[in-house]
Motif scaffolding. Structure first.
Motif, PDB file in Angstrom:
ATOM      1  N   UNK A 260       0.808  -1.227   0.000  1.00 43.68           N
ATOM      2  CA  UNK A 260       0.000   0.000   0.000  1.00 43.68           C
ATOM      3  C   UNK A 260       0.840   1.275   0.000  1.00 43.68           C
ATOM      4  N   UNK A 261       2.101   1.174   0.410  1.00 43.88           N
ATOM      5  CA  UNK A 261       2.950   2.355   0.502  1.00 43.88           C
ATOM      6  C   UNK A 261       4.234   2.121  -0.286  1.00 43.88           C
ATOM      7  N   UNK A 262       4.732   3.158  -0.987  1.00 44.45           N
ATOM      8  CA  UNK A 262       5.984   3.002  -1.742  1.00 44.45           C
ATOM      9  C   UNK A 262       7.191   2.965  -0.822  1.00 44.45           C
ATOM     10  N   UNK A 263       8.275   2.344  -1.325  1.00 40.35           N
ATOM     11  CA  UNK A 263       9.532   2.273  -0.584  1.00 40.35           C
ATOM     12  C   UNK A 263       9.278   1.770   0.838  1.00 40.35           C
ATOM     13  N   UNK A 264       9.851   2.450   1.841  1.00 40.77           N
ATOM     14  CA  UNK A 264       9.644   2.057   3.242  1.00 40.77           C
ATOM     15  C   UNK A 264       8.793   3.085   3.977  1.00 40.77           C
ATOM     16  N   UNK A 265       7.962   3.834   3.246  1.00 32.42           N
ATOM     17  CA  UNK A 265       7.138   4.868   3.869  1.00 32.42           C
ATOM     18  C   UNK A 265       6.198   4.291   4.918  1.00 32.42           C
ATOM     19  N   UNK A 266       5.541   3.192   4.579  1.00 31.53           N
ATOM     20  CA  UNK A 266       4.603   2.587   5.517  1.00 31.53           C
ATOM     21  C   UNK A 266       5.296   2.090   6.769  1.00 31.53           C
ATOM     22  N   UNK A 267       6.504   1.540   6.607  1.00 33.63           N
ATOM     23  CA  UNK A 267       7.263   1.071   7.758  1.00 33.63           C
ATOM     24  C   UNK A 267       7.611   2.234   8.683  1.00 33.63           C
ATOM     25  N   UNK A 268       8.030   3.368   8.108  1.00 38.24           N
ATOM     26  CA  UNK A 268       8.378   4.533   8.919  1.00 38.24           C
ATOM     27  C   UNK A 268       7.178   5.019   9.719  1.00 38.24           C
ATOM     28  N   UNK A 269       6.019   5.092   9.077  1.00 35.92           N
ATOM     29  CA  UNK A 269       4.817   5.545   9.771  1.00 35.92           C
ATOM     30  C   UNK A 269       4.386   4.556  10.851  1.00 35.92           C
ATOM     31  N   UNK A 270       4.478   3.263  10.546  1.00 39.06           N
ATOM     32  CA  UNK A 270       4.105   2.250  11.532  1.00 39.06           C
ATOM     33  C   UNK A 270       5.054   2.268  12.725  1.00 39.06           C
ATOM     34  N   UNK A 271       6.341   2.479  12.467  1.00 41.54           N
ATOM     35  CA  UNK A 271       7.317   2.545  13.552  1.00 41.54           C
ATOM     36  C   UNK A 271       7.019   3.736  14.462  1.00 41.54           C
ATOM     37  N   UNK A 272       6.588   4.845  13.862  1.00 42.66           N
ATOM     38  CA  UNK A 272       6.223   6.011  14.660  1.00 42.66           C
ATOM     39  C   UNK A 272       5.017   5.705  15.545  1.00 42.66           C
ATOM     40  N   UNK A 273       4.048   4.991  15.015  1.00 45.76           N
ATOM     41  CA  UNK A 273       2.888   4.591  15.807  1.00 45.76           C
ATOM     42  C   UNK A 273       3.316   3.732  16.993  1.00 45.76           C
ATOM     43  N   UNK A 274       4.174   2.727  16.729  1.00 52.09           N
ATOM     44  CA  UNK A 274       4.640   1.857  17.802  1.00 52.09           C
ATOM     45  C   UNK A 274       5.428   2.613  18.855  1.00 52.09           C
TER      46      UNK A 274
END
Length: 320
Positions: free
Chosen positions: A191-205
């Motif tokens: 759903x997200x390009x590159x590692x954008x989704x991972x960065x946002x999810x890490x911020x949530x965690x």
């Protein structure tokens, strides 16, 4: 349960994923994701060893808080993810992914605070193994999962009756979260390009876990040495492996990825032998052989499946 192999990849994710060498699903295209997973596993083991040495300074919850916070800051600065243009489903996936990562890390560090690292990893890996059975659509993958499961139990000494029950329960809970992490990492990657989704999810965690770390460790988290070690743990245990795994899950089915996760106890045992001069018993050596055989079998099955699909498409094209 949707697996990466059966899901439709959006244009953004497709553009962000490098194509296999030669433009086809040949050997390099099939083994590339496997190399990413293995590199991530090695990084996690070194990061985990460093985290154990940090626990007396910051506590288990404090280590997790530092790990998630530093990883989130690094990923947000590097990726600079776009906040607009995402659907409600996209954001829901990221939030659940972040919760899953926080829970997985928190439960695992609570486990290693009570039981040895080897049995903890061995119990935790049962989650991905269970996922491999549930997500598999081929009977042969059940054989590889059973072989890996036998190796995991051998690596744990053939039983876990002598372990602290609470620590074992935390490890099993971490395994369940690990299985969920595999699923939502794949969905986020699509759903997200590159590692954008991972960065946002890490911020949530990080936002969710920081209050727990502060409650347990307080001002200890601000110590320069603790911060430095926490940053190293974050890079080795979160930033590098999670990025590699997210990229790998764009090109590997969840069932194959889950069986590859059974290599984690074997990597830990091998690192102990090579770096810490810890001798391997015959049972541990047999366990490593079983787990490696299962992982190799899973990879060969996936490679063969891709080649058969390619051959079928080429045959259809020729006939048409």
């Amino acid at each position: 349960m949707t697996t990466p192999a059966s899901a439709t990849t959006p244009q953004s994710a497709t553009a962000a994923t490098p194509s296999p060498a030669g433009g086809g699903p040949g050997r390099l295209g099939s083994l590339g994701p496997v190399g990413l997973v293995l590199a991530g596993g090695i990084s996690v083991q070194f990061g985990g060893a460093l985290a154990v040495t940090l626990m007396p300074r910051a506590g288990a919850l404090g280590v997790v808080a530092l790990r998630l916070l530093v990883a989130a800051v690094v990923l947000l600065l590097v990726c600079r993810p776009r906040l607009r243009g995402h659907s409600r489903t996209d954001w829901g996936t990221v939030v659940v992914f972040g919760i899953t990562m926080a829970a997985m890390n928190g439960l695992f560090y609570q486990a290693v605070a009570r039981i040895p690292l080897g049995p903890a990893v061995t119990l935790e890996v049962l989650g991905p193994l269970a996922l491999s059975v549930l997500a598999s659509r081929r009977a042969i993958n059940l054989v590889w999962a059973a072989l890996a499961l036998a190796g995991v139990f051998l690596l744990g000494g053939g039983g876990f009756s002598g372990l602290d029950p609470t620590g074992a329960a935390f490890a099993l809970g971490a395994g369940a979260m690990w299985a969920a992490y595999i699923v939502f990492s794949a969905r986020t990657g699509r759903r997200f390009p590159q590692a954008d989704g991972l960065a946002l999810a890490m911020a949530v965690g990080a936002v969710l876990f920081l209050p727990l770390g502060i409650a347990e460790s307080g001002t200890k988290l601000a110590d320069p040495v603790t911060l430095g070690l926490g940053a190293a743990v974050a890079l080795l245990s979160s930033v590098l492996p999670y990025t590699l795994e997210l990229l790998a899950l764009r090109r590997l089915p969840a069932s194959t990825f889950a069986i590859l996760m059974s290599l984690e106890p074997a990597i830990a045992a091998t690192a102990g032998f090579l770096i810490l001069d810890q001798a391997l018993s015959a049972m541990e050596a047999a366990a490593i052989a079983l787990v490696v055989a299962a992982s190799m079998g899973a990879v060969r099955t996936q490679v063969g499946r891709g080649r058969k699909k390619t051959a079928a498409l080429e045959s259809t094209g020729l006939e048409g």
